[in-house]
Motif scaffolding. Structure first.
Motif, PDB file in Angstrom:
ATOM      1  N   TRP A  26      -6.100   1.374   8.395  1.00  9.53           N
ATOM      2  CA  TRP A  26      -6.162   2.143   7.157  1.00  9.53           C
ATOM      3  C   TRP A  26      -6.626   3.580   7.440  1.00  9.53           C
ATOM      4  O   TRP A  26      -6.236   4.513   6.772  1.00  9.53           O
ATOM      5  N   SER A  85     -13.495  -1.482   9.016  1.00 10.64           N
ATOM      6  CA  SER A  85     -12.700  -0.604   8.169  1.00 10.64           C
ATOM      7  C   SER A  85     -12.497   0.767   8.778  1.00 10.64           C
ATOM      8  O   SER A  85     -11.402   1.325   8.733  1.00 10.64           O
ATOM      9  N   TYR A 105      -5.240   1.624  -0.047  1.00  6.07           N
ATOM     10  CA  TYR A 105      -5.279   0.195   0.279  1.00  6.07           C
ATOM     11  C   TYR A 105      -5.504  -0.600  -1.000  1.00  6.07           C
ATOM     12  O   TYR A 105      -6.573  -0.552  -1.600  1.00  6.07           O
ATOM     13  N   ASP A 114       0.840  -1.186   0.000  1.00 10.32           N
ATOM     14  CA  ASP A 114       0.000   0.000   0.000  1.00 10.32           C
ATOM     15  C   ASP A 114       0.885   1.249   0.000  1.00 10.32           C
ATOM     16  O   ASP A 114       2.102   1.154   0.033  1.00 10.32           O
ATOM     17  N   TYR A 136      -4.439   6.995   3.396  1.00 17.50           N
ATOM     18  CA  TYR A 136      -4.017   5.616   3.125  1.00 17.50           C
ATOM     19  C   TYR A 136      -4.626   5.140   1.810  1.00 17.50           C
ATOM     20  O   TYR A 136      -5.816   5.340   1.541  1.00 17.50           O
ATOM     21  N   VAL A 176      -9.790   2.593  -1.165  1.00 19.24           N
ATOM     22  CA  VAL A 176      -9.608   1.204  -1.584  1.00 19.24           C
ATOM     23  C   VAL A 176      -9.283   1.225  -3.075  1.00 19.24           C
ATOM     24  O   VAL A 176     -10.090   1.683  -3.888  1.00 19.24           O
TER      25      VAL A 176
END
Length: 338
Positions: free
Chosen positions: A171, A166, A219, A97, A217, A123
């Motif tokens: 994340w 999540s 991911y 990531d 972040y 994501v």
């Protein structure tokens, strides 16, 4: 100079991804770069990932350092990183990531003293069908004396979002290091899926939180090689079993830490949610072990929650019949999906 933020990066078989990951941690502002610590943990990788990451240590020794260890799994690497972290704040970053807006976060952390910092995360799918996950909505008592709009952590904040896993996991979260260090070793080792403990670990010591509105972040999902064979399901079941027992052991030790009753209730709810999640996977353990484990999960965490068909079948069928029905259902559905 004291470090403001430590980022822990475990390295194992990530040659195609490691450069993008570590490049995202290089800041143009030298003063900010000097306040950043990147702890790379080489978890005994057999490929060239560790040599590739070692180049960053050579080029930026004021920021990057690398620790080499025998392979012990993802959680083992994170435990090493947590123990070694010197920054006021801490982030975990998997090496396939990468981060965005790190310089912006560093500037915000300079004026922040909250225990938990939320950011949205993205994501990133190989299909280009990406999805941005917003951070939890904050409400309740605000305290902006530290220069940030901080809020007291409440059960309502933590449980607000539909996808609790999540929105309050690594994340989305930057942690004040001092709230996680007392829980070391925090992660189960030599297993997969060790990260769930981060959904509630910060509630043991954390009392305040803040949210920023920019993605940090990224991911990556959909990497090749994600098998769903029966043997892989058995491996998953074994990992979930070890992790859940690890969570139970940690939970038993926190009553003496003065956790507010409201947050203790939240921790128990999150562990119970996880018990529901892992219940079906543990069907794939060997028969006798599955029988004992599922009874423990059902009677201590799940009984009365009949929201899932698998739980209804478990409550109605003799165990030997339930066990083989679930295996046959899985094989049938797997054939259809293929």
């Amino acid at each position: 100079m004291d470090k403001l933020l430590t980022i822990v990066v475990p390295v194992y078989k990530v040659e195609p991804y490691i450069n993008k990951c570590l490049d995202s941690l290089i800041l143009e502002d030298e003063a900010l770069m000097n306040q950043l610590e990147v702890v790379i943990v080489n978890d005994g990788t057999p490929d060239n990932s560790a040599e590739m990451s070692r180049e960053y240590v050579k080029r930026h020794p004021q920021t990057f350092r690398q620790i080499d260890k025998e392979n012990g799994g993802h959680g083992s690497a994170w435990n090493v990183g947590l123990k070694e972290a010197t920054g006021k704040y801490l982030r975990f970053l998997d090496s396939d990531d990468w981060l965005s807006n790190l310089d912006r976060l560093m500037l915000d952390l300079r004026n922040c003293d909250a225990d938990v910092v939320f950011n949205p995360f993205e994501v990133v799918r190989l299909s280009d069908d990406n999805l941005i996950i917003p951070c939890p909505v904050l409400f309740g008592k605000s305290d902006s004396s530290d220069g940030c709009q901080t809020y007291s952590i409440t059960r309502e904040i933590w449980m607000k979002e539909g996808n609790k896993y999540s929105n309050v996991n690594f994340w989305s979260v930057t942690y004040k290091t001092e709230i996680l260090k007392p829980l070391w070793p925090l992660f189960a080792e030599k297993v997969m899926y060790d990260d769930y403990i981060l959904t509630w670990a910060s509630l043991v010591k954390g009392r305040t939180c803040v949210a920023f509105d920019y993605v940090l972040y990224n991911y990556l999902v959909g990497r090749p090689g994600n098998s769903m064979s029966v043997s892989q399901m058995q491996r998953r079941a074994s990992s979930y079993d070890v992790c859940f027992r690890h969570y139970e052991a940690k939970r038993q030790k926190i009553d003496e830490r003065g956790v507010p009753r409201e947050l203790l209730k939240c921790i128990d709810e999150l562990i119970a949610d996880y018990a529901v999640f892992v219940f079906w996977y543990e069907v794939f353990l060997p028969y006798n072990k599955a029988k004992v484990n599922l009874k423990h999960l059902y009677e201590n965490y799940i009984k009365g929650d009949m929201g899932r068909p698998v739980l209804k079948r478990y409550s109605k069928l003799p165990f030997f019949l339930f066990y083989w029905v679930e295996h046959l259902r899985y094989l049938k559905n797997k054939r259809i999906s293929e």
